[in-house]
Motif scaffolding. Structure first.
Motif, PDB file in Angstrom:
ATOM      1  N   ALA A  49      13.898  12.527  63.453  1.00  0.00           N
ATOM      2  CA  ALA A  49      14.348  13.926  63.446  1.00  0.00           C
ATOM      3  C   ALA A  49      14.241  14.523  62.047  1.00  0.00           C
ATOM      4  CB  ALA A  49      15.782  14.025  63.963  1.00  0.00           C
ATOM      5  N   CYS A  50      14.662  13.778  61.044  1.00  0.00           N
ATOM      6  CA  CYS A  50      14.572  14.284  59.668  1.00  0.00           C
ATOM      7  C   CYS A  50      13.127  14.521  59.248  1.00  0.00           C
ATOM      8  CB  CYS A  50      15.243  13.314  58.699  1.00  0.00           C
ATOM      9  SG  CYS A  50      17.035  13.330  58.747  1.00  0.00           S
ATOM     10  N   ILE A  51      12.253  13.597  59.597  1.00  0.00           N
ATOM     11  CA  ILE A  51      10.841  13.750  59.234  1.00  0.00           C
ATOM     12  C   ILE A  51      10.232  14.942  59.972  1.00  0.00           C
ATOM     13  CG2 ILE A  51       8.561  12.676  59.425  1.00  0.00           C
ATOM     14  CD1 ILE A  51       9.963  10.000  58.823  1.00  0.00           C
ATOM     15  N   THR A  52      10.563  15.105  61.238  1.00  0.00           N
ATOM     16  CA  THR A  52      10.033  16.224  62.013  1.00  0.00           C
ATOM     17  C   THR A  52      10.496  17.556  61.440  1.00  0.00           C
ATOM     18  OG1 THR A  52       9.994  14.851  63.999  1.00  0.00           O
ATOM     19  CG2 THR A  52       9.900  17.239  64.317  1.00  0.00           C
ATOM     20  N   VAL A  53      11.780  17.654  61.122  1.00  0.00           N
ATOM     21  CA  VAL A  53      12.307  18.898  60.552  1.00  0.00           C
ATOM     22  C   VAL A  53      11.695  19.152  59.178  1.00  0.00           C
ATOM     23  CG1 VAL A  53      14.409  20.041  59.718  1.00  0.00           C
ATOM     24  CG2 VAL A  53      14.442  18.822  61.890  1.00  0.00           C
ATOM     25  N   SER A  54      11.448  18.092  58.418  1.00  0.00           N
ATOM     26  CA  SER A  54      10.864  18.272  57.083  1.00  0.00           C
ATOM     27  C   SER A  54       9.473  18.898  57.145  1.00  0.00           C
ATOM     28  CB  SER A  54      10.798  16.940  56.342  1.00  0.00           C
ATOM     29  OG  SER A  54       9.725  16.143  56.793  1.00  0.00           O
ATOM     30  N   LEU A  55       8.791  18.737  58.271  1.00  0.00           N
ATOM     31  CA  LEU A  55       7.445  19.297  58.409  1.00  0.00           C
ATOM     32  C   LEU A  55       7.440  20.790  58.689  1.00  0.00           C
ATOM     33  CD1 LEU A  55       5.811  16.415  60.475  1.00  0.00           C
ATOM     34  CD2 LEU A  55       5.548  16.881  58.030  1.00  0.00           C
ATOM     35  N   VAL A  56       8.561  21.331  59.162  1.00  0.00           N
ATOM     36  CA  VAL A  56       8.601  22.754  59.503  1.00  0.00           C
ATOM     37  C   VAL A  56       9.447  23.581  58.545  1.00  0.00           C
ATOM     38  CG1 VAL A  56       8.151  22.351  61.950  1.00  0.00           C
ATOM     39  CG2 VAL A  56      10.506  22.428  61.138  1.00  0.00           C
ATOM     40  N   VAL A  57      10.161  22.936  57.632  1.00  0.00           N
ATOM     41  CA  VAL A  57      10.985  23.656  56.657  1.00  0.00           C
ATOM     42  C   VAL A  57      10.082  24.217  55.562  1.00  0.00           C
ATOM     43  CG1 VAL A  57      12.782  23.344  54.913  1.00  0.00           C
ATOM     44  CG2 VAL A  57      13.019  22.271  57.135  1.00  0.00           C
ATOM     45  N   HIS A  58      10.366  25.446  55.142  1.00  0.00           N
ATOM     46  CA  HIS A  58       9.504  26.103  54.157  1.00  0.00           C
ATOM     47  C   HIS A  58       9.869  25.774  52.713  1.00  0.00           C
ATOM     48  CE1 HIS A  58       7.444  28.300  57.257  1.00  0.00           C
ATOM     49  NE2 HIS A  58       8.594  28.755  57.728  1.00  0.00           N
ATOM     50  N   SER A  59      11.093  25.357  52.472  1.00  0.00           N
ATOM     51  CA  SER A  59      11.525  25.022  51.113  1.00  0.00           C
ATOM     52  C   SER A  59      10.967  23.660  50.715  1.00  0.00           C
ATOM     53  CB  SER A  59      13.053  24.990  51.050  1.00  0.00           C
ATOM     54  OG  SER A  59      13.487  24.409  49.844  1.00  0.00           O
ATOM     55  N   PRO A  60      10.212  23.604  49.623  1.00  0.00           N
ATOM     56  CA  PRO A  60       9.650  22.305  49.206  1.00  0.00           C
ATOM     57  C   PRO A  60      10.728  21.269  48.888  1.00  0.00           C
ATOM     58  CG  PRO A  60       8.584  24.092  48.020  1.00  0.00           C
ATOM     59  CD  PRO A  60       9.722  24.693  48.779  1.00  0.00           C
ATOM     60  N   PHE A  61      11.822  21.693  48.243  1.00  0.00           N
ATOM     61  CA  PHE A  61      12.888  20.757  47.900  1.00  0.00           C
ATOM     62  C   PHE A  61      13.557  20.214  49.152  1.00  0.00           C
ATOM     63  CE2 PHE A  61      17.349  19.839  46.991  1.00  0.00           C
ATOM     64  CZ  PHE A  61      17.199  18.845  46.035  1.00  0.00           C
ATOM     65  N   LEU A  62      13.897  21.080  50.088  1.00  0.00           N
ATOM     66  CA  LEU A  62      14.549  20.655  51.321  1.00  0.00           C
ATOM     67  C   LEU A  62      13.609  19.813  52.174  1.00  0.00           C
ATOM     68  CD1 LEU A  62      17.105  20.766  53.021  1.00  0.00           C
ATOM     69  CD2 LEU A  62      16.265  22.891  54.025  1.00  0.00           C
ATOM     70  N   SER A  63      12.352  20.203  52.236  1.00  0.00           N
ATOM     71  CA  SER A  63      11.367  19.452  53.007  1.00  0.00           C
ATOM     72  C   SER A  63      11.191  18.043  52.448  1.00  0.00           C
ATOM     73  CB  SER A  63      10.028  20.190  53.000  1.00  0.00           C
ATOM     74  OG  SER A  63       9.042  19.446  53.662  1.00  0.00           O
ATOM     75  N   GLY A  64      11.070  17.945  51.138  1.00  0.00           N
ATOM     76  CA  GLY A  64      10.928  16.632  50.507  1.00  0.00           C
ATOM     77  C   GLY A  64      12.164  15.773  50.687  1.00  0.00           C
ATOM     78  N   SER A  65      13.328  16.404  50.545  1.00  0.00           N
ATOM     79  CA  SER A  65      14.584  15.663  50.709  1.00  0.00           C
ATOM     80  C   SER A  65      14.732  15.129  52.131  1.00  0.00           C
ATOM     81  CB  SER A  65      15.771  16.554  50.366  1.00  0.00           C
ATOM     82  OG  SER A  65      15.721  16.954  49.024  1.00  0.00           O
ATOM     83  N   LEU A  66      14.431  15.959  53.109  1.00  0.00           N
ATOM     84  CA  LEU A  66      14.523  15.512  54.501  1.00  0.00           C
ATOM     85  C   LEU A  66      13.516  14.412  54.807  1.00  0.00           C
ATOM     86  CD1 LEU A  66      15.076  18.899  56.362  1.00  0.00           C
ATOM     87  CD2 LEU A  66      16.674  16.979  56.263  1.00  0.00           C
ATOM     88  N   GLY A  67      12.330  14.513  54.236  1.00  0.00           N
ATOM     89  CA  GLY A  67      11.335  13.471  54.428  1.00  0.00           C
ATOM     90  C   GLY A  67      11.784  12.143  53.847  1.00  0.00           C
ATOM     91  N   ILE A  68      12.361  12.188  52.656  1.00  0.00           N
ATOM     92  CA  ILE A  68      12.848  10.965  52.017  1.00  0.00           C
ATOM     93  C   ILE A  68      14.002  10.376  52.809  1.00  0.00           C
ATOM     94  CG2 ILE A  68      14.068  10.104  49.977  1.00  0.00           C
ATOM     95  CD1 ILE A  68      12.295  12.068  48.339  1.00  0.00           C
ATOM     96  N   ILE A  69      14.920  11.214  53.274  1.00  0.00           N
ATOM     97  CA  ILE A  69      16.047  10.736  54.081  1.00  0.00           C
ATOM     98  C   ILE A  69      15.535  10.119  55.382  1.00  0.00           C
ATOM     99  CG2 ILE A  69      18.080  11.479  55.391  1.00  0.00           C
ATOM    100  CD1 ILE A  69      18.546  13.528  53.089  1.00  0.00           C
ATOM    101  N   GLY A  70      14.545  10.763  55.997  1.00  0.00           N
ATOM    102  CA  GLY A  70      13.974  10.228  57.230  1.00  0.00           C
ATOM    103  C   GLY A  70      13.342   8.865  57.041  1.00  0.00           C
ATOM    104  N   VAL A  71      12.582   8.708  55.985  1.00  0.00           N
ATOM    105  CA  VAL A  71      11.947   7.421  55.702  1.00  0.00           C
ATOM    106  C   VAL A  71      13.014   6.374  55.364  1.00  0.00           C
ATOM    107  CG1 VAL A  71      10.445   6.206  54.063  1.00  0.00           C
ATOM    108  CG2 VAL A  71       9.743   8.397  55.018  1.00  0.00           C
ATOM    109  N   THR A  72      14.083   6.791  54.696  1.00  0.00           N
ATOM    110  CA  THR A  72      15.172   5.877  54.378  1.00  0.00           C
ATOM    111  C   THR A  72      15.812   5.336  55.654  1.00  0.00           C
ATOM    112  OG1 THR A  72      15.606   7.018  52.290  1.00  0.00           O
ATOM    113  CG2 THR A  72      17.372   5.640  53.165  1.00  0.00           C
ATOM    114  N   PHE A  73      16.011   6.194  56.648  1.00  0.00           N
ATOM    115  CA  PHE A  73      16.580   5.728  57.908  1.00  0.00           C
ATOM    116  C   PHE A  73      15.610   4.803  58.645  1.00  0.00           C
ATOM    117  CE2 PHE A  73      19.912   8.884  57.475  1.00  0.00           C
ATOM    118  CZ  PHE A  73      20.987   8.246  58.087  1.00  0.00           C
ATOM    119  N   LEU A  74      14.321   5.084  58.595  1.00  0.00           N
ATOM    120  CA  LEU A  74      13.358   4.187  59.226  1.00  0.00           C
ATOM    121  C   LEU A  74      13.311   2.841  58.504  1.00  0.00           C
ATOM    122  CD1 LEU A  74      10.434   6.653  60.048  1.00  0.00           C
ATOM    123  CD2 LEU A  74      12.234   5.816  61.567  1.00  0.00           C
ATOM    124  N   TRP A  75      13.410   2.859  57.185  1.00  0.00           N
ATOM    125  CA  TRP A  75      13.480   1.630  56.401  1.00  0.00           C
ATOM    126  C   TRP A  75      14.741   0.849  56.781  1.00  0.00           C
ATOM    127  CZ3 TRP A  75      17.664   1.390  52.963  1.00  0.00           C
ATOM    128  CH2 TRP A  75      17.728   0.248  52.177  1.00  0.00           C
TER     129      TRP A  75
END
Length: 84
Positions: free
Chosen positions: A33-59
């Motif tokens: 969910a975090c990775i998916t939302v990170s792909l549609v968010v327009h803010s680079p900081f928020l998008s990157g943060s959500l992507g990192i959080i998503g990968v952290t949960f998958l890890w």
């Protein structure tokens, strides 16, 4: 990224202690969910943060199973109140 990884490790330890490895599916859902939302968010900081959080949960899924082994070895306490 280091903050997310550090907090992710704490979540893995507490998740395994209270829920066991059965919470891996929750980690999968939150991570995707975090990775998916990170792909549609327009803010680079928020998008990157959500992507990192998503990968952290998958890890964390792999770490849950490793944490179970660490508990068996006695490196971490086992929750005696949790039903197996």
């Amino acid at each position: 990224m280091l903050l997310a990884t550090g907090i992710g490790h704490i979540i893995v330890i507490k998740g395994e202690y209270y829920l066991g490895i059965k919470c891996w599916s929750l980690f999968l859902i939150v991570g995707l969910a975090c990775i998916t939302v990170s792909l549609v968010v327009h803010s680079p900081f928020l998008s990157g943060s959500l992507g990192i959080i998503g990968v952290t949960f998958l890890w964390g899924i792999g770490e849950l199973f490793k944490q179970k082994e660490r508990v068996k070895k006695g490196w971490f306490p086992e929750n005696k109140n949790r039903k197996h």
